[in-house]
Structures are given as structure tokens and as C-alpha cells.
Design an enzyme around this catalytic site. Structure first.
Site, PDB file in Angstrom:
ATOM      1  N   ARG A  45     -39.705   8.975 -29.526  1.00  0.00           N
ATOM      2  CA  ARG A  45     -39.898   9.555 -30.856  1.00  0.00           C
ATOM      3  C   ARG A  45     -41.369   9.410 -31.254  1.00  0.00           C
ATOM      4  O   ARG A  45     -42.011   8.395 -30.935  1.00  0.00           O
ATOM      5  CB  ARG A  45     -39.010   8.801 -31.855  1.00  0.00           C
ATOM      6  N   THR A  60     -35.659  22.767 -31.717  1.00  0.00           N
ATOM      7  CA  THR A  60     -35.541  21.555 -30.915  1.00  0.00           C
ATOM      8  C   THR A  60     -34.831  22.064 -29.686  1.00  0.00           C
ATOM      9  O   THR A  60     -34.413  23.225 -29.643  1.00  0.00           O
ATOM     10  CB  THR A  60     -34.705  20.509 -31.711  1.00  0.00           C
ATOM     11  N   ASN A 120     -39.882  19.551 -33.900  1.00  0.00           N
ATOM     12  CA  ASN A 120     -39.327  19.794 -35.230  1.00  0.00           C
ATOM     13  C   ASN A 120     -39.210  21.287 -35.524  1.00  0.00           C
ATOM     14  O   ASN A 120     -38.456  21.966 -34.869  1.00  0.00           O
ATOM     15  CB  ASN A 120     -40.075  19.023 -36.314  1.00  0.00           C
ATOM     16  N   ASP A 158     -39.713  14.678 -41.032  1.00  0.00           N
ATOM     17  CA  ASP A 158     -38.432  13.966 -40.887  1.00  0.00           C
ATOM     18  C   ASP A 158     -38.434  12.625 -41.623  1.00  0.00           C
ATOM     19  O   ASP A 158     -37.396  11.977 -41.737  1.00  0.00           O
ATOM     20  CB  ASP A 158     -38.081  13.759 -39.405  1.00  0.00           C
ATOM     21  N   SER A 197     -34.238  10.512 -37.130  1.00  0.00           N
ATOM     22  CA  SER A 197     -33.940  11.761 -36.432  1.00  0.00           C
ATOM     23  C   SER A 197     -32.443  12.031 -36.487  1.00  0.00           C
ATOM     24  O   SER A 197     -31.649  11.115 -36.735  1.00  0.00           O
ATOM     25  CB  SER A 197     -34.387  11.623 -34.976  1.00  0.00           C
ATOM     26  N   SER A 198     -32.069  13.272 -36.242  1.00  0.00           N
ATOM     27  CA  SER A 198     -30.645  13.595 -36.099  1.00  0.00           C
ATOM     28  C   SER A 198     -30.295  13.894 -34.649  1.00  0.00           C
ATOM     29  O   SER A 198     -29.135  14.221 -34.349  1.00  0.00           O
ATOM     30  CB  SER A 198     -30.299  14.822 -36.950  1.00  0.00           C
ATOM     31  N   GLY A 235     -30.616  21.593 -33.692  1.00  0.00           N
ATOM     32  CA  GLY A 235     -29.984  22.093 -34.915  1.00  0.00           C
ATOM     33  C   GLY A 235     -30.254  21.245 -36.144  1.00  0.00           C
ATOM     34  O   GLY A 235     -29.484  21.295 -37.101  1.00  0.00           O
ATOM     35  N   GLY A 236     -31.326  20.429 -36.109  1.00  0.00           N
ATOM     36  CA  GLY A 236     -31.711  19.669 -37.296  1.00  0.00           C
ATOM     37  C   GLY A 236     -30.572  18.784 -37.773  1.00  0.00           C
ATOM     38  O   GLY A 236     -29.864  18.155 -36.982  1.00  0.00           O
TER      39      GLY A 236
END
Ligand code: GLY
Length: 575
Positions: free
Chosen positions: A96, A369, A389, A411, A442-443, A462-463
Site C-alpha cells: 500500500r 483498480t 485509485n 482514501d 483500503s477496500s 470497485g472501490g
């Protein structure tokens, strides 16, 4: 004689058992699902040349950086969830991005204390320190068998020689056209006559080819120190950014323990913090474990999934952040007692309005993403979600390098209660506030699922909707769905705030919509399909692999016949 015969039978049974255990441990075949055919093929080539899943992951990630420059790349980050078969070892490479050392909590607020979206989304200030280059080196050196140079060769060739773009490229450029136009390098590489090109545009990225070649030959150090690092710092800072050479030199890949949990008799291995994915997914499944979903009708099932998502995303807002910087009550959030308490508050006949929950104040959505899933013949696995992102990240391309910088700083929560680009918020204490060196929540939810008979490697971009997509896929897999069904089914999503169920066009029929509305749910049809899920499944009983790439995207999923050796042999697509 009788005894000898009996022991011969026992020996054959034992050998049969050993044989079947072996078959369970190693599929003897490989499969890859990724968001682009050229990336899947690059992974295939490396496997055919004797590489393992981790080498293939380097090849796929590096090629995705070239063929999906809007989704991931050198200037971005990722989570790589790995399973090494020989010692049954699971690990998450946390690549990350980190906030620069000069970052401050209020850096995205104006003088009046209001969050200014463009500060954290567009241009150099939005870019955090990338993890992608070092992640590829760690994958190759610590887990792979091939050199970075071998595994990155195909990507360098595609960048240098160019390839024909598809519809997705045109859409993504269209989305970020105004931002890309502000940067001369982005304009000259990605636009055609100053505008979004039509599908079929030949995208040549010579500067990116040189950057990839530098990393392939000299290693990640060539990115984090020396001439390239200096150039990036100077460029970023000349347009309002705050990078330093120390930020780049300090960057580290963190090898983290993934979250492990059970849903009934299924083992789940999933991304840990700073991804919120694992905690939200497991908390949701723990709550669902209190209900009999098999006996539930369709509307009850949608209602229950919505109600658990509402509660788990609320916990995300209230409690989650980078646990190296803030205290996160992970043990409590993952405990079945906690989930049982939450589940007890769910009514079957009525939605719980999100504003009934204390703590989080109420105050939009998009995404790009990418994800790929790999299993090799030895049983090694990679589930990787990679990101810059937004489409084309910050829209900032460092001149003469082809590097698209992420806008992952968005984010973070610029301010408690103010939604980010995915509509996600943080609670009053803002555990996800900006801080120097911190990793933004993050997701991204790379996941392994395993029952006695089957194993899945999956994930999606997909955020904020990533986690609900993985939850739906997990439930489908548990119910025996095949790879194609899992990636194809229409989706729905709830994230606490805004308090609404977003659904894809075909997800609900009229009766279902009416029934959900009667229970108090607000419904919002998504203006577009979302997600680009990549799934590989190993049926251990039949020792058969299958793979599927989301029909919403342009990807390719293949099961690789071990007999196929050369790049000209077409892998069997199972899409
Ligand atoms: N940038 C999307 C995420 O990490 O959730």
C-alpha cells in the site's frame, strides 16, 4: 496368507489415500484470471517457462501496468495475498502507498476548514509514495524462481511496441480527460489530438518501457533511490506535491498475517489492515452465521446481507485505520460474540435506518483498480488487487518516465464525516486521518476460500463496493456456484452511508424492489455495471480447475494445459 492379503489391501488403501492427499495438495494444472488478455498470456508464458505462481504474478502485474494504465502500475500500490504450497504458508504483501513525511492531518482542507475534493484527487498533492516496484522485487526474490528481468520482459515489449486499446480504455480516458489534459506527458501519451481516443488506438509507452526495463535490470532500488527518484521528487514538488527523497528511500513492503476465519465449515483467508476488506467481510459473515440463509427467501436474503453490510461498513467508518498508527479493536470486531450482538439488532421485517446508529455523522462514487487470481500446478496461489485509485490516478505523469502517479491520498478521510471519492466516511475520531508515513485505509479484498471439496482464489476492483462484491461471491461459492456464475451475477451494495441499496439493473425484479421498499430500504439503481471480478476455482474432489473473468470487463481467464509450452499456443479460455 490371509494376513498377507489383508495387509496388501491395507497398503493399497493407504497408497490410494496418499495419492488422493497428493492430488488435493497440488492441482497439477494452473489457471489465471486477469483483467486483460495480454496480462493473462504473460503469466501463462512464465508458467510455461518453469516459473511458479509468484513469477506469473510479477508478469501479470507488470503487464497490467502497461495495458491498463488507468488501473494500476509503477506509481501505485497493491495487496498480494499469497499461499505457498510447500510449507502451507499464507502471507499478505502490503504494498500500500504511504503518506509522504510532509503530510499533515488537515492538508486537504481550505482555510475555512472545508475539505476540497480536488486537493486529494487531482495532481501531484494527491499522490502517495508507491509500493508497486518493491512488491514485484519481493515477489520475485523471496517467492519466485525467475528473475525480475524474465518475468517483466513481456510487459516491456508491450509498452515499447504498443497494443490496440479497447472500449474500457476510451471510457477511462473520457472520465479523466480534463485532468489528463493538465499534464503534458499524460496528454501526449494517453490522448489522441487532445481527446479520448476511440477503441483500437495503438498505445505506445516508450518512457514506461524504459522505466520498467530499469526496474527489471537494476531492481526496485532504481526506483526508490538515485536519478529516477530525484526526478520524481523534483517534478512532484514543482507542481504542488510534497515528496522527499527520504520518503522513497524509506518505503518498505510489510509482510502481514492475513485474516483467517471460518464461515460455517469454509475457511476464509483474506487481506488484513490497512485493507478494511478482511474485517468488513468477516464481520459480515459472522453476523450472517446467526441466520439460516438456506431457508431464507430471496428478499429475506437481500435484506439480511444489506443489514450486515450496513453494520460492518459502519464499523469501518468508526474504528478502522492503519493499525501501525491507531488502535483498532481487531480481535473484538472479528469475534463471533460481537457479531451475535450486532445480529440481534437486525429485524427481519424492517431496515434499520443508518441514522439510528450513534457516532458517525452523515454529511458519490467511481473507481478503477484491477485484480488477478492465479493458482499453479504445485498449488501456490496469488490473489492480488492493485490500484492507483481513480482512473489514471492523480492524472499526473512524471515527464520522461511514463509513470502515472496514484491519487491514493483520497482514501484517507480528509475530515471526519466528509465522504471520499467512494462515498466512504470516517467517524468523529477519524482513525483514517492523514498522518506522515501512514497507509490509507483500503477496500481491496484479495481472498482465498476453502471448503473440504473446493478452493477459490478471487477478488475485484470497485472501490468501496469491493467488499460487498466479495461477500456476495463468498456466499455464492459456499452455495456451490461455479466460477462463471460468481463473476456474472448481478450485484447489490450497501455501505452504511449513504443509506441506500445500490443495485445493478437486473439484480432485483419488481416484486423484490417493492418488498424491500416496504421494509424501509431506499433503492438506487446503479447508472452502470460495476466490478471486474477474477476467479479461479479448484475442485479438489475432481482435481479440476476452472476460471472466469467478469463479463463486465475485457479480461481473460484460462486453465492452462501443462503440455502447452510456447507463447503461440492459445490457452484454453474458460470465460
Ligand atoms: N483505492 C481503492 C482502495 O484501496 O480501496
Amino acid at each position: 496368507m490371509l494376513i498377507r492379503k489383508a495387509s496388501a489391501i491395507a497398503l493399497s488403501i493407504l497408497l490410494l489415500c496418499i495419492g488422493s492427499t497428493r492430488a488435493e495438495q497440488a492441482p497439477g494444472q494452473a489457471a489465471i484470471a486477469s483483467a486483460h488478455p495480454l496480462a493473462t498470456r504473460a503469466g501463462h508464458e512464465i508458467l510455461a517457462a518453469g516459473g511458479n505462481a509468484f513469477d506469473a504474478a510479477v508478469a501479470v502485474a507488470s503487464t497490467l501496468a502497461v495495458v491498463e494504465p488507468y488501473a494500476s502500475g509503477v506509481g501505485g500500490g497493491a495487496f498480494f495475498l499469497l499461499h505457498r504450497a510447500k510449507d502451507n504458508y499464507d502471507v499478505m504483501l502490503d504494498a500500500r502507498e504511504t503518506a509522504p513525511l510532509a503530510a499533515t492531518r488537515d492538508m486537504f482542507l481550505n482555510k475555512e476548514g472545508e475539505a476540497i475534493e480536488s486537493f486529494s484527487r487531482d495532481g501531484a498533492l494527491a499522490a502517495a509514495i508507491p509500493g508497486w516496484p518493491l512488491a514485484l522485487e519481493v515477489l520475485a526474490k523471496e517467492y519466485g524462481r525467475k528473475s525480475l528481468k524474465d518475468s517483466m520482459a513481456a510487459s516491456i515489449q508491450h509498452a515499447r511496441q504498443g497494443f490496440a486499446t479497447g472500449e474500457r480504455y476510451s471510457k477511462m480516458v473520457g472520465w479523466r480527460e480534463e485532468i489528463l489534459k493538465r499534464n503534458p506527458a499524460a496528454t501526449s501519451i494517453f490522448l489522441q489530438n487532445g481527446t479520448a481516443p476511440a477503441p483500437g488506438f495503438k498505445l505506445i509507452q516508450k518512457d514506461l518501457a524504459n522505466t520498467l526495463e530499469l526496474i527489471a535490470n537494476k531492481g526496485a532500488i532504481a526506483f526508490y533511490r538515485g536519478g529516477l527518484a530525484e526526478r520524481m521528487v523534483n517534478e512532484v514538488n514543482s507542481t504542488g506535491g510534497i515528496w522527499s527523497k527520504k520518503d522513497l528511500a524509506n518505503y518498505r513492503i510489510l509482510q502481514r498475517k492475513p485474516i483467517k476465519a471460518k464461515y460455517k465449515d469454509m475457511q476464509i483467508t483474506v487481506a488484513s489492515l490497512p485493507s478494511s476488506g478482511g474485517i468488513v467481510l468477516v464481520d459480515s459473515l459472522n453476523m450472517l452465521g446467526n441466520f439460516d440463509l438456506t431457508a431464507a427467501g430471496e428478499v429475506d436474503r437481500i435484506h439480511l446481507v444489506t443489514e450486515v453490510l450496513r453494520r460492518a461498513y459502519r464499523d469501518r467508518a468508526e474504528f478502522l485505520g492503519d493499525s501501525d498508527f491507531v488502535f483498532v479493536p481487531v480481535k473484538q470486531l472479528l469475534h463471533p460474540y460481537y457479531a451475535a450482538g450486532q445480529a440481534a439488532g437486525i429485524r427481519l421485517d424492517k431496515a434499520t435506518p443508518s441514522d439510528m446508529f450513534a457516532g458517525v455523522p452523515e454529511t458519490a462514487i467511481g473507481a478503477d483498480t484491477t485484480h488477478f487470481s492465479i493458482i499453479d500446478k504445485e498449488g501456490n496461489r496469488v490473489s492480488a488487487t492493485l490500484s492507483i485509485n481513480f482512473p489514471f490516478g492523480s492524472g499526473f505523469v512524471v515527464a520522461d518516465t511514463g509513470i502515472v502517479l496514484n491519487n491514493e491520498m483520497d482514501d484517507f478521510a480528509a475530515k471526519a464525516g466528509v465522504p471520499n471519492g467512494y462515498g466512504l466516511i470516517a467517524g468523529r475520531d477519524n482513525p483514517n486521518a492523514v498522518f506522515p508515513g501512514k497507509r490509507m485505509l483500503s477496500s481491496m479484498t484479495p481472498t482465498f476460500l476453502e471448503t473440504d471439496n473446493r478452493l477459490a482464489v478471487l477478488g475485484t476492483p470497485g472501490g468501496s463496493r469491493i467488499i460487498s462484491m466479495v461477500l456476495l461471491a463468498t456466499l455464492d461459492f459456499y452455495n456451490g456456484a461455479d466460477a462463471n456464475t460468481i463473476v456474472s451475477k448481478p450485484r447489490f451494495h450497501h455501505q452504511f452511508l449513504p443509506d441506500q441499496i445500490i443495485y445493478e439493473k437486473d439484480a432485483f425484479n419488481q416484486d423484490t424492489k417493492l418488498e424491500l421498499q416496504l421494509r424501509g430500504h431506499r433503492l438506487a439503481e446503479s447508472s452502470r455495471h460495476y466490478g471486474n471480478m477474477q476467479v479461479v476455482i479448484w475442485d479438489k474432489r475432481k482435481n479440476a480447475l476452472s476460471a472466469a473473468s467478469d463479463p463486465r470487463g475485457e479480461g481473460l481467464a484460462v486453465v492452462l494445459d501443462p503440455a502447452i509450452k510456447s507463447r503461440d499456443d492459445e490457452p484454453r479460455s474458460s470465460k
